[in-house]
Design an enzyme around this catalytic site. Structure first.
Site, PDB file in Angstrom:
ATOM      1  N   ALA A 236       0.843  -1.199   0.000  1.00  0.00           N
ATOM      2  CA  ALA A 236       0.000   0.000   0.000  1.00  0.00           C
ATOM      3  C   ALA A 236       0.881   1.252   0.000  1.00  0.00           C
ATOM      4  O   ALA A 236       1.404   1.651  -1.042  1.00  0.00           O
ATOM      5  CB  ALA A 236      -0.927  -0.025   1.202  1.00  0.00           C
ATOM      6  N   ARG A 237       1.066   1.832   1.167  1.00  0.00           N
ATOM      7  CA  ARG A 237       1.963   2.973   1.360  1.00  0.00           C
ATOM      8  C   ARG A 237       2.683   2.770   2.680  1.00  0.00           C
ATOM      9  O   ARG A 237       2.112   2.218   3.638  1.00  0.00           O
ATOM     10  CB  ARG A 237       1.187   4.301   1.382  1.00  0.00           C
ATOM     11  CG  ARG A 237       0.648   4.737   0.021  1.00  0.00           C
ATOM     12  CD  ARG A 237       1.771   5.111  -0.928  1.00  0.00           C
ATOM     13  NE  ARG A 237       1.300   5.592  -2.219  1.00  0.00           N
ATOM     14  CZ  ARG A 237       1.115   4.841  -3.296  1.00  0.00           C
ATOM     15  NH1 ARG A 237       1.344   3.526  -3.201  1.00  0.00           N
ATOM     16  NH2 ARG A 237       0.702   5.358  -4.429  1.00  0.00           N
ATOM     17  N   ASP A 261       7.066  -3.787   0.229  1.00  0.00           N
ATOM     18  CA  ASP A 261       7.371  -3.143  -1.051  1.00  0.00           C
ATOM     19  C   ASP A 261       7.408  -1.630  -0.890  1.00  0.00           C
ATOM     20  O   ASP A 261       7.920  -0.925  -1.748  1.00  0.00           O
ATOM     21  CB  ASP A 261       6.331  -3.526  -2.105  1.00  0.00           C
ATOM     22  CG  ASP A 261       6.718  -3.057  -3.497  1.00  0.00           C
ATOM     23  OD1 ASP A 261       7.809  -3.453  -3.965  1.00  0.00           O
ATOM     24  OD2 ASP A 261       5.950  -2.289  -4.115  1.00  0.00           O
ATOM     25  N   GLU A 266      10.854   6.378   2.796  1.00  0.00           N
ATOM     26  CA  GLU A 266      11.117   5.771   1.500  1.00  0.00           C
ATOM     27  C   GLU A 266      11.807   6.792   0.605  1.00  0.00           C
ATOM     28  O   GLU A 266      11.293   7.902   0.459  1.00  0.00           O
ATOM     29  CB  GLU A 266       9.804   5.309   0.865  1.00  0.00           C
ATOM     30  CG  GLU A 266       9.968   4.505  -0.409  1.00  0.00           C
ATOM     31  CD  GLU A 266       8.651   3.979  -0.946  1.00  0.00           C
ATOM     32  OE1 GLU A 266       8.381   4.239  -2.140  1.00  0.00           O
ATOM     33  OE2 GLU A 266       7.887   3.340  -0.204  1.00  0.00           O
ATOM     34  N   HIS A 285       9.702  -0.625  -3.859  1.00  0.00           N
ATOM     35  CA  HIS A 285       8.463  -0.108  -4.455  1.00  0.00           C
ATOM     36  C   HIS A 285       8.330  -0.621  -5.888  1.00  0.00           C
ATOM     37  O   HIS A 285       8.060   0.127  -6.824  1.00  0.00           O
ATOM     38  CB  HIS A 285       8.451   1.426  -4.424  1.00  0.00           C
ATOM     39  CG  HIS A 285       7.055   1.990  -4.355  1.00  0.00           C
ATOM     40  ND1 HIS A 285       6.721   3.090  -3.588  1.00  0.00           N
ATOM     41  CD2 HIS A 285       5.902   1.611  -4.957  1.00  0.00           C
ATOM     42  CE1 HIS A 285       5.438   3.373  -3.735  1.00  0.00           C
ATOM     43  NE2 HIS A 285       4.920   2.482  -4.557  1.00  0.00           N
TER      44      HIS A 285
END
Length: 323
Positions: A236-237, A261, A266, A285
């Protein structure tokens, strides 16, 4: 660039290391009777967008938007639109669409791969292979597990579809549980219901947008509730998970592992402790990468351009996020 405004203007920023020319060509293939121009420099963008009514791209800065005197539709080439100047676009009366649905197959496969990675403990096998160590280790089965998917949009639904053959029990979490979904159970974000789902979860898949409700959703209390044999999968985030709480949970063996991911922060700094855990799988990501990205996106954009031809600014377009 053509002297007249093109039917579709493609902005210059690409994604996933794939040339943006491929996106423009994919739209041209689907709209052979339309003019599709690609602006390859900042100057070309500023010039071409002045009279363009239908524009598509990964992003649209406010400075460039200010030059768009005739813009009716901006087709964002990402599923997320939080990076766009949405307030300014709304003030201008611009319809904004997104790339929802483009990522379903690839991210669905990424999630299933991550789950199987932990189910069959491939990370342990990889470690023993590097050491040239022929020594058996215990693994588990996915069949009979409970998988909770937070977010039942296009990606969440794709995950559920790909899990069906594995004989798992599924719980879906969404804002409007009364809509149902492709899971055995559907619940909302109510504290009691969500906590009960976490307590039964073997694999928790985060496939939700980042909102005030989901920011920090997986905090210390959630990680304790999940139990020591559970695995977190986040596509997701990053801020949906409290990173410090996750690190603490991993150090204390409160969960079995995590596949990330996305992270917060980030990119993940080189010195961050998450890099050091052998039961953490990190991808940069990358779940959204697919060679089919531009083709799937072009299908959506081309169909919306046809609808725009028929009905103008009042057309019922696919994937509208604004207004």
């Amino acid at each position: 660039m053509s002297d007249d405004a093109p039917d579709v203007l493609v902005l210059r920023t690409g994604t996933h290391g794939t040339p943006i020319e491929q996106y423009a060509d994919a739209i041209r293939d689907r709209l052979p009777d339309h003019t599709v121009d690609l602006a390859r420099t900042p100057a070309e963008e500023r010039e071409a967008i002045e009279n363009a009514r239908f524009v598509t791209g990964m992003t649209l800065e406010e400075e460039l938007l200010a030059a768009a005197d005739s813009l009716d539709v901006f087709a964002c080439a990402y599923a997320g639109t939080g990076h766009l100047p949405l307030a300014a676009l709304e003030d201008r009366g611009v319809t904004v669409t997104n790339a929802s649905g483009v990522h379903g197959p690839n991210i669905g496969e990424h999630v299933v791969g991550a789950i199987l990675h932990f189910t069959r403990r491939f990370h342990v096998g990889e470690r023993r292979q590097r050491r040239r160590e022929w020594r058996h280790y215990k693994a588990t089965e996915l069949q009979g597990s409970t998988v909770t998917v937070v977010g039942l949009g296009a990606i969440g639904q794709a995950v559920c579809t790909r899990l069906e053959p594995f004989g798992v029990d599924t719980i879906g979490v969404r804002y409007t549980p009364e809509k149902g979904g492709p899971t055995d159970e559907v619940i909302g974000f109510d504290d009691a219901a969500f906590d009960d789902a976490l307590a039964r979860t073997d694999y928790l898949v985060l496939a939700c947008p980042l909102t005030e409700t989901t920011r920090g959703l997986i905090d210390r209390e959630a990680l304790v509730t999940m139990g020591p044999e559970s695995v977190l999968v986040n596509i997701a985030r990053g801020p949906v998970v409290d990173t410090d709480a996750l690190v603490a949970a991993l150090r204390s063996n409160r969960i079995r592992g995590a596949s990330l991911d996305v992270t917060d922060p980030e990119p993940l700094p080189e010195e961050h402790p998450l890099w050091t855990f052998e039961n953490v799988q990190i991808t940069p990501h990358n779940a959204g990468h697919t060679p089919e990205y531009y083709d799937r996106l072009a299908d959506i954009v081309a169909e919306n351009r046809r609808r725009f031809d028929e009905s103008g600014p009042d057309a019922a377009l696919e994937n509208v996020v604004l207004p």
